[in-house]
Write a protein that holds these residues in place. Sequence first.
Motif, mmCIF file in Angstrom:
data_model
loop_
_atom_site.group_PDB
_atom_site.id
_atom_site.type_symbol
_atom_site.label_atom_id
_atom_site.label_comp_id
_atom_site.label_asym_id
_atom_site.label_seq_id
_atom_site.Cartn_x
_atom_site.Cartn_y
_atom_site.Cartn_z
ATOM 1 N N MET A 73 -23.551 -7.129 2.614
ATOM 2 C CA MET A 73 -23.518 -6.747 4.003
ATOM 3 C C MET A 73 -22.293 -7.329 4.698
ATOM 4 N N LEU B 28 -19.067 -0.874 1.003
ATOM 5 C CA LEU B 28 -20.151 0.029 1.402
ATOM 6 C C LEU B 28 -21.032 0.465 0.244
ATOM 7 N N THR C 10 -22.474 -1.882 -1.758
ATOM 8 C CA THR C 10 -23.493 -2.922 -1.851
ATOM 9 C C THR C 10 -24.215 -2.976 -0.514
ATOM 10 N N TYR C 11 -25.428 -3.527 -0.512
ATOM 11 C CA TYR C 11 -26.193 -3.567 0.730
ATOM 12 C C TYR C 11 -27.319 -4.584 0.634
ATOM 13 N N TYR C 12 -27.813 -4.952 1.796
ATOM 14 C CA TYR C 12 -29.017 -5.774 1.895
ATOM 15 C C TYR C 12 -30.174 -4.864 2.238
ATOM 16 N N TYR D 173 -22.973 -0.312 9.382
ATOM 17 C CA TYR D 173 -23.248 0.837 8.513
ATOM 18 C C TYR D 173 -24.653 0.645 7.944
ATOM 19 N N ASP E 260 -28.842 2.829 2.539
ATOM 20 C CA ASP E 260 -28.302 2.583 1.203
ATOM 21 C C ASP E 260 -27.263 3.662 0.892
ATOM 22 N N ALA F 19 -31.941 -0.875 5.116
ATOM 23 C CA ALA F 19 -30.735 -1.237 4.367
ATOM 24 C C ALA F 19 -29.568 -1.326 5.345
ATOM 25 N N ILE F 20 -28.761 -2.373 5.177
ATOM 26 C CA ILE F 20 -27.530 -2.525 5.938
ATOM 27 C C ILE F 20 -26.410 -2.694 4.927
ATOM 28 N N ARG F 21 -25.510 -1.706 4.891
ATOM 29 C CA ARG F 21 -24.398 -1.752 3.932
ATOM 30 C C ARG F 21 -23.275 -2.655 4.415
ATOM 31 N N SER F 22 -23.042 -2.674 5.708
ATOM 32 C CA SER F 22 -21.957 -3.514 6.207
ATOM 33 C C SER F 22 -22.148 -3.805 7.678
#
Length: 136
Positions: free
Chosen positions: A1, A6, A8-10, A38, A41, A100-103
Amino acid sequence: MLNDNLETYYLSDAPVQTNDTVELDLHTSEKIDTIDVYFGDPDGGNLPPSGELQIRVLGLWIRVAEITPGQHELHWSPESQPPLRFIRLKFRETSTTALAIRSLRVSPSPWPQLQVIRGAAYFDVPVTARRGITEG
């Protein structure tokens, strides 16, 4: 994150509940040009419910942008703000899926390189990084 990648994500371990928050502490007060978030996922799932982007000014949380259900991106630029240290996403309703938060990008970056400072990000629920790291 926080790695500006973009792919990878939490991902929260549970659906978002009303008033859940994700907080970011920049560790020092910084002048900010933009904040970009962003959601979802890489396949477009696990999007947010309604909520808001907030900043902390003089000890108070101030709403600066709306999050609409299913929103993929959020971009905010302050017109004129004091230096910021704390940023928060606060959700107003329950979701049926995990979030999900990518960034979450802050520009200019307050860090010369990525540094994850202990306690820099706070989640109300346990989260799992898609690279196998679980916090919470």
